[in-house]
Design a protein around this motif. Sequence first.
Motif, short mmCIF file in Angstrom:
data_model
loop_
_atom_site.label_atom_id
_atom_site.label_comp_id
_atom_site.label_asym_id
_atom_site.label_seq_id
_atom_site.Cartn_x
_atom_site.Cartn_y
_atom_site.Cartn_z
N ALA A 49 0.84 -1.20 0.00
CA ALA A 49 0.00 0.00 0.00
C ALA A 49 0.88 1.25 0.00
CB ALA A 49 -0.90 0.00 1.22
N SER A 50 0.65 2.14 -0.97
CA SER A 50 1.41 3.39 -1.02
C SER A 50 0.67 4.41 -1.87
CB SER A 50 2.81 3.15 -1.61
OG SER A 50 2.71 2.76 -2.96
N MET A 51 0.98 5.67 -1.65
CA MET A 51 0.38 6.76 -2.43
C MET A 51 1.42 7.85 -2.60
SD MET A 51 -3.17 8.86 -1.64
CE MET A 51 -4.14 7.34 -1.59
N LYS A 52 1.85 8.08 -3.83
CA LYS A 52 2.90 9.07 -4.08
C LYS A 52 2.39 10.49 -3.93
CE LYS A 52 6.04 6.51 -7.11
NZ LYS A 52 6.66 6.45 -8.45
N TYR B 141 -4.24 19.44 3.08
CA TYR B 141 -4.48 18.60 4.25
C TYR B 141 -4.30 17.12 3.90
CZ TYR B 141 -6.61 17.19 8.67
OH TYR B 141 -6.83 16.66 9.92
N LEU B 142 -4.93 16.67 2.81
CA LEU B 142 -4.85 15.26 2.43
C LEU B 142 -3.45 14.89 1.95
CD1 LEU B 142 -8.29 14.68 0.64
CD2 LEU B 142 -7.63 14.11 2.99
N LEU C 292 -3.84 9.06 7.01
CA LEU C 292 -5.28 9.07 6.78
C LEU C 292 -5.74 8.14 5.66
CD1 LEU C 292 -6.23 12.87 7.00
CD2 LEU C 292 -6.70 11.08 8.68
N LEU C 293 -4.95 8.06 4.57
CA LEU C 293 -5.41 7.37 3.36
C LEU C 293 -4.76 6.01 3.14
CD1 LEU C 293 -5.51 10.42 0.90
CD2 LEU C 293 -7.31 9.57 2.41
N ALA D 124 -14.73 8.08 2.02
CA ALA D 124 -15.84 8.97 2.40
C ALA D 124 -15.93 9.18 3.91
CB ALA D 124 -17.16 8.40 1.88
N ASP D 125 -15.46 8.19 4.67
CA ASP D 125 -15.53 8.28 6.13
C ASP D 125 -14.31 8.95 6.77
OD1 ASP D 125 -18.06 7.17 6.52
OD2 ASP D 125 -17.29 5.12 6.44
N VAL D 126 -13.35 9.36 5.96
CA VAL D 126 -12.14 10.02 6.49
C VAL D 126 -12.53 11.35 7.13
CG1 VAL D 126 -10.00 11.19 5.85
CG2 VAL D 126 -10.50 8.91 4.94
N GLU D 127 -12.05 11.57 8.34
CA GLU D 127 -12.32 12.82 9.04
C GLU D 127 -11.18 13.81 8.83
OE1 GLU D 127 -15.22 11.91 12.85
OE2 GLU D 127 -13.07 12.10 13.21
#
Length: 428
Positions: A61-64, A98-99, A106-107, A125-128
Amino acid sequence: MKYKLKEICSITKGATGIMKASGGKYPLVALSDTRRSHNEFQFDANAVIVPLISSTGHGHASMKRVHYQEGKFALGSILCAVIPNDETQLNAKYLHLYLQQFKETLLVPLMRGAANVSLPMNKLADVEIEVPGFERQLEIIALEDKAAELKNELEEKLFLQDGDVVKLRQALLREAMQGKLTKQNLKDGNAKDLLEKIKAEKTKFSKKEKPLAEIKEEEIPFDIPENWVWCKLGELAYITSGSTPSQDAFVPKGIPYLKMYNLRNQKIDFFHKPQYIKAEVHNGQLKRCRAFSGDVLMNIVGPPLGKIAIIPDDLPECNFNQAAVLIRPLIKEMNLFVFCYLNEMSEINSIETKGVAGQNNISVTQAHNMRIPLPPLPEQNRIVKKLEELMKLCDDLQASIQASKTENEKLLQGALRDALRKEELVTA
């Protein structure tokens, strides 16, 4: 105040298959920073774009990056657009900051799957998120703009410093090849005697080889010490081009076979996509281009030209493709000096290269006819030793500049992250 994304944003999956993008006037947002284009748009808004698949895959799992896009745009089907319902309540740029800053906490933890790791949209959708007052959002956006401006200024200065190190390397190599970097010693003898010895040795192995034309006075590019001599590379070395065998010559284990992507940073990196050929092909069809440790390899198809490396001891025997030439000095001890001279690049840059489809080529004949200043052997050894010391200093300097780049990036990003975290503490 904290809100779930679904409470204050719409979340919509992209509808354009990346490979089906037809080209057009609208930006197409995909995983990379580079925007493609499409002839239709799906959104007309200020949007935060979140990837729905891992950037590395294979169970990890990763997000650049999280993207930001304004106006009319198309969106790839492996991403989704998060669009604030009311921009006076939540600024899209603030949401992006923020994201992007907190994506690792968070993600990324929300991603699921064994082989194809993905981010479920219902989990997203449920991320605060923390939503401060609108004025405070604008202040944080302004802070990021200032940080980006400072980052660009620092990177520009560091880029110039890095460029200066590159120029310093070339200047040192140029001085060395003109005999200005080391103290000359006439007791070393005259390089003309060395050249005659090499020519005599070469005749034993290649009696049918045509002698190369002498270098004319007007062809000499710079002055050299009186006990040096100008000659041609083909007079000093065995030179041959590589070759590519048929596909059935390749095997899982055998004789290492080099391609030009294995020449990295003027060294051989065989374990970057290693390939092997059969021993009978190496000793038969490709016998003339067998390479051994100590041989010099130079690419002759570019851009870029000037990738040069010495075959290391951990590759005692190998072969290579047609995009390079092998240079094997008749006196093996000269290989390091030849390597240093070719790295100076002036002779390579002086060759009129011809090619098609944007490629520049140096022929094997041109490689034979490259001019090279020849010092006596003791002087060659002193030059190589001095250059090794100075290049090590250049390496250290470049490493320091790179460390500064990384540190500046961390400091600026940290300042923005602190501002966002302080906002969370204030409103908690």
